[in-house]
Design a protein around this motif. Structure first.
Motif, PDB file in Angstrom:
ATOM      1  N   VAL A 182      -2.529  -1.590   6.801  1.00  0.00           N
ATOM      2  CA  VAL A 182      -1.131  -1.152   6.796  1.00  0.00           C
ATOM      3  C   VAL A 182      -0.634  -0.951   5.366  1.00  0.00           C
ATOM      4  O   VAL A 182       0.034   0.050   5.058  1.00  0.00           O
ATOM      5  N   ALA A 183      -0.969  -1.883   4.490  1.00  0.00           N
ATOM      6  CA  ALA A 183      -0.504  -1.801   3.106  1.00  0.00           C
ATOM      7  C   ALA A 183      -1.023  -0.541   2.414  1.00  0.00           C
ATOM      8  O   ALA A 183      -0.266   0.164   1.727  1.00  0.00           O
ATOM      9  N   VAL A 184      -2.308  -0.242   2.606  1.00  0.00           N
ATOM     10  CA  VAL A 184      -2.870   0.956   1.983  1.00  0.00           C
ATOM     11  C   VAL A 184      -2.280   2.217   2.619  1.00  0.00           C
ATOM     12  O   VAL A 184      -1.981   3.196   1.921  1.00  0.00           O
ATOM     13  N   SER A 185      -2.091   2.198   3.928  1.00  0.00           N
ATOM     14  CA  SER A 185      -1.541   3.364   4.613  1.00  0.00           C
ATOM     15  C   SER A 185      -0.136   3.690   4.134  1.00  0.00           C
ATOM     16  O   SER A 185       0.245   4.862   4.045  1.00  0.00           O
ATOM     17  N   ILE A 186       0.656   2.672   3.827  1.00  0.00           N
ATOM     18  CA  ILE A 186       2.024   2.895   3.359  1.00  0.00           C
ATOM     19  C   ILE A 186       2.024   3.731   2.073  1.00  0.00           C
ATOM     20  O   ILE A 186       2.883   4.598   1.878  1.00  0.00           O
ATOM     21  N   VAL A 187       1.053   3.484   1.225  1.00  0.00           N
ATOM     22  CA  VAL A 187       0.975   4.209  -0.047  1.00  0.00           C
ATOM     23  C   VAL A 187       0.677   5.692   0.185  1.00  0.00           C
ATOM     24  O   VAL A 187       1.102   6.556  -0.594  1.00  0.00           O
ATOM     25  N   PHE A 188      -0.052   5.986   1.271  1.00  0.00           N
ATOM     26  CA  PHE A 188      -0.497   7.360   1.538  1.00  0.00           C
ATOM     27  C   PHE A 188       0.342   8.029   2.628  1.00  0.00           C
ATOM     28  O   PHE A 188      -0.192   8.731   3.484  1.00  0.00           O
TER      29      PHE A 188
END
Length: 292
Positions: A182-188
């Protein structure tokens, strides 16, 4: 030939029985039920007036995908324990993994029902001219984006949960994987302009919305790329998750599985690049200001 046929028949029978058992277990899992309830609750009545079903896409992605990752990882660990306790002739792990993969079709079905609702809502309550999506995005573009965001995410999350359950069986690891994802997806998500082209490498991303421009922080944008090829890329990722889960069983590492894995890797790279560099060529700004 007779021995091979009998073995295949027994394997098929075991797969069917295991799938039925795993389906019942998953259907009763609290996290799956929470995901379904959230998805249904946010699909009652009219969706967001300016973005229609796109505003709700995060619900099936999180409720069926992210929570599904955690639920399926737990179910995979439990299935492993039960298999080991079965005695001297346990079901091969690859059969058990295949049953779990087929079980992931249950949340996927719920996700597809959500996509059907979102498409219906898009036509029942059309967005205004200053809303999202806007031309040149048509019905095909809308369907592909919704399929990826709310449909394939509901399949990919549980499949990734099987992989996590096989390779990271310790308690508490699946929630950590989910949080990191989720954390990485938020950035993208397209918020950061330099990452907009490559954002499609993620299993969940947005294709536009009220991202805003200077002087109008709620202006609707349509982001570049092809949601159709992105959906194809997500299908490849789902296939790779199944291959990776099966690979955990040494008995499943056949030339056919290696060939399937290699073909899916190539297909994933090609479809991801097509998702980046075809379709809409650059970020489009709705010509009408927000609130107009």
């Amino acid at each position: 030939m007779t021995t091979t046929t009998a073995t295949t028949a027994r394997t098929g029978s075991a797969l069917g029985q295991l799938t039925a058992i795993e389906l019942r277990r998953y259907a009763k899992h609290p996290l799956f039920l929470i995901g379904v309830l959230l998805t249904v609750a946010t699909s009652v009545g009219r969706p967001d007036a300016e973005t229609s079903g796109f505003f709700n896409a995060i619900v099936p992605a999180a409720g069926l995908g992210v929570l599904g990752l955690v639920a399926m990882a737990a179910q995979t660990r439990k299935a492993t324990r039960l298999n080991r306790a079965a005695g001297v002739t346990p079901v091969p792990e690859r059969v058990q993994t295949a049953a779990l993969a087929l079980t992931a079709l249950l949340p996927f079905t719920v996700g597809l029902l959500w996509v059907a609702w979102a498409m219906w809502a898009q036509h029942r309550w059309p967005v205004p001219d200053n809303g999202f999506p806007f031309a040149p995005a048509g019905d095909g573009w809308t369907f592909a984006a919704l399929l990826g965001e709310g449909g394939l995410s509901a399949l990919g999350g549980p499949l990734l949960g099987i992989v996590a359950g096989r390779y990271l069986p310790q308690r508490g690891t699946a929630p950590i994987v989910a949080v990191l994802l989720v954390a990485v997806s938020i950035v993208f998500q397209g918020i950061f302009e330099p990452l907009r082209t490559i954002r499609v490498v993620m299993p969940f991303t947005y294709w536009g919305g009220p991202i805003g421009v200077e002087g109008d922080d709620m202006r609707m944008l349509l982001l570049s790329g092809s949601p159709g090829w992105w959906a194809a890329y997500l299908c490849c990722l789902c296939g790779l998750a199944v291959v990776a889960a099966l690979w955990h069983d040494p008995g499943a590492r056949t030339p056919a599985l290696r060939l399937a894995g290699g073909a899916l890797v190539v297909a994933a790279v090609v479809t991801c690049l097509l998702a980046m560099f075809t379709g809409i060529g650059h970020t489009l700004v709705n010509p009408l200001p927000s609130g107009a």
